[in-house]
Design a protein around this motif. Sequence first.
Motif, PDB file in Angstrom:
ATOM      1  N   GLN A   1       7.463  15.093 -11.172  1.00  0.00           N
ATOM      2  CA  GLN A   1       8.845  15.610 -11.038  1.00  0.00           C
ATOM      3  C   GLN A   1       9.809  14.424 -10.909  1.00  0.00           C
ATOM      4  OE1 GLN A   1       9.175  19.030  -8.258  1.00  0.00           O
ATOM      5  NE2 GLN A   1       6.967  18.875  -8.113  1.00  0.00           N
ATOM      6  N   TYR A   2      10.103  13.817 -12.034  1.00  0.00           N
ATOM      7  CA  TYR A   2      10.847  12.551 -12.030  1.00  0.00           C
ATOM      8  C   TYR A   2      12.324  12.718 -11.694  1.00  0.00           C
ATOM      9  CZ  TYR A   2       6.597  10.980 -14.231  1.00  0.00           C
ATOM     10  OH  TYR A   2       5.285  10.705 -14.473  1.00  0.00           O
TER      11      TYR A   2
ATOM     12  N   PRO B   1       0.831  -1.225   0.000  1.00  0.00           N
ATOM     13  CA  PRO B   1       0.000   0.000   0.000  1.00  0.00           C
ATOM     14  C   PRO B   1       0.857   1.263   0.000  1.00  0.00           C
ATOM     15  CG  PRO B   1      -0.800  -1.578   1.641  1.00  0.00           C
ATOM     16  CD  PRO B   1       0.502  -2.119   1.126  1.00  0.00           C
ATOM     17  N   SER B   2       1.915   1.275   0.802  1.00  0.00           N
ATOM     18  CA  SER B   2       2.755   2.470   0.896  1.00  0.00           C
ATOM     19  C   SER B   2       3.573   2.678  -0.388  1.00  0.00           C
ATOM     20  CB  SER B   2       3.685   2.351   2.108  1.00  0.00           C
ATOM     21  OG  SER B   2       4.521   3.459   2.183  1.00  0.00           O
ATOM     22  N   VAL B   3       4.167   1.596  -0.918  1.00  0.00           N
ATOM     23  CA  VAL B   3       4.957   1.722  -2.156  1.00  0.00           C
ATOM     24  C   VAL B   3       4.063   2.215  -3.291  1.00  0.00           C
ATOM     25  CG1 VAL B   3       6.198   0.434  -3.964  1.00  0.00           C
ATOM     26  CG2 VAL B   3       6.642  -0.079  -1.567  1.00  0.00           C
TER      27      VAL B   3
ATOM     28  N   ILE C   1      11.370   8.240  -8.444  1.00  0.00           N
ATOM     29  CA  ILE C   1      10.578   7.019  -8.181  1.00  0.00           C
ATOM     30  C   ILE C   1      11.321   6.090  -7.221  1.00  0.00           C
ATOM     31  CG2 ILE C   1       9.785   4.861  -9.260  1.00  0.00           C
ATOM     32  CD1 ILE C   1       8.385   6.404 -11.320  1.00  0.00           C
ATOM     33  N   GLN C   2      12.646   5.994  -7.388  1.00  0.00           N
ATOM     34  CA  GLN C   2      13.417   5.148  -6.458  1.00  0.00           C
ATOM     35  C   GLN C   2      13.378   5.738  -5.053  1.00  0.00           C
ATOM     36  OE1 GLN C   2      14.248   2.219  -6.980  1.00  0.00           O
ATOM     37  NE2 GLN C   2      13.916   2.254  -9.177  1.00  0.00           N
TER      38      GLN C   2
ATOM     39  N   ILE D   1       4.513   5.769  -5.207  1.00  0.00           N
ATOM     40  CA  ILE D   1       4.830   5.811  -6.648  1.00  0.00           C
ATOM     41  C   ILE D   1       3.726   6.582  -7.388  1.00  0.00           C
ATOM     42  CG2 ILE D   1       5.064   4.423  -8.762  1.00  0.00           C
ATOM     43  CD1 ILE D   1       6.568   2.346  -7.126  1.00  0.00           C
ATOM     44  N   ALA D   2       2.464   6.316  -7.005  1.00  0.00           N
ATOM     45  CA  ALA D   2       1.336   7.012  -7.662  1.00  0.00           C
ATOM     46  C   ALA D   2       1.471   8.523  -7.492  1.00  0.00           C
ATOM     47  CB  ALA D   2       0.011   6.519  -7.093  1.00  0.00           C
TER      48      ALA D   2
END
Length: 370
Positions: free
Chosen positions: A29-30, A15-17, A232-233, A21-22
């Motif tokens: 802002q990648y 749920p947190s990941v 994202i990482q 990510i969403a």
Amino acid sequence: MDFIDLKTQYRRIKPSVDARIARVLEHGQYILGPEVAELERVLAGYVGTKHCIAASSGTDTLLIALMALDIGRGDEVITSPFTFFATGEMIALLGATPVFVDIDPRTYNLDPAGLAAAITPRTRAIMPVSLYGQCADFDAINAVACAHELPVIEDGAQSFGATCRGRRSCGLSLMGSTSFFPSKPLGGYGDGGALFTDDDALARTMREIRVHGQDRRYHHPRLGLNGRLDTIQAAVLLAKMEIFEDEVAARIRLGARYTELLAEAFADRPQAIRLPHVESFNTCVYAQYTIEVDQRDDFESRMKALGVPTAVHYPQPLHLQPVFGHLGLREGRFPFAEAAARRVISLPMHPYLTDADLATVVHAVREAAG
Ligand SMILES: Cc1ncc(COP(=O)(O)O)c(C=O)c1O
């Protein structure tokens, strides 16, 4: 059985990941987005340093740290011959010479007793590695470094979360470097790494090197690289930090349990196997749970036949790698590193091993070691 199980961990933090990510996909802002700065704050707080600089990999962090010290041609950097290739590779990539000091055969880390003799007028830094999840002896290393006014960079790619005399890995010397390669104690879902320091000037320099050596947009007082961590990482790593303390505790408990069970299983033949030794002043996060056996190739095939995966970290010490042949360091030069490279083998290790998993591996080790 998996050598490292990342799927169970994902199910726990899904749920947190997924939400984090969403959120990145929403704000878009990648590159150096807000999650990178947030992660740097969380990690600096965890390690106990003033600065954290998130970067693209544990290899790039070593390169950035060495570049920040202006290390280059004609310089020497002291390191361990028994490590992942990147440690020596980044020294040589800058044109400097890696100077190896043999390991302490009990911990596999650079032996501080050999350090002073390796220092020459060309020595510019010391880069010890905290192998398999246990820190090198930084009090002893820092004392020698301090006497010779040399900077120390910890290659803590495998030891994030470990402690040495109560202080966290990566915060034990002038600079610390770690890796977020997926299988590391704190692993992302791709490449990543981070640098740590209390030194304001070095932190600023490392931030500049991370983005092409620029101090402001399109203005470059120095050379650098594209060494940024993806947003994202950073989002994934923030989710993983929510459970990291718990995972570190599990690693410490499981490593100790492995040692207890293996010692029991080999009570009648203790010489057939060598178990990890953790110094009384250290905690070990067991990036690898690594033992030593005789006739390792046979042992490896028997384990495979018994359905238990193993891996060798690492089969060839750095001084015997073909690319370092010009250094003229022949077999026999670093006997403890060479013996370790012939004998070590790592067993499945991750925080979600069950008692049944441990029993299966220990039983297989007993069978395979005959
Ligand atoms: C001791 C050591 N140094 C450096 C690295 C390089 O890290 P990365 O794979 O993130 O570039 C690793 C990774 O395996 C490592 O184990």
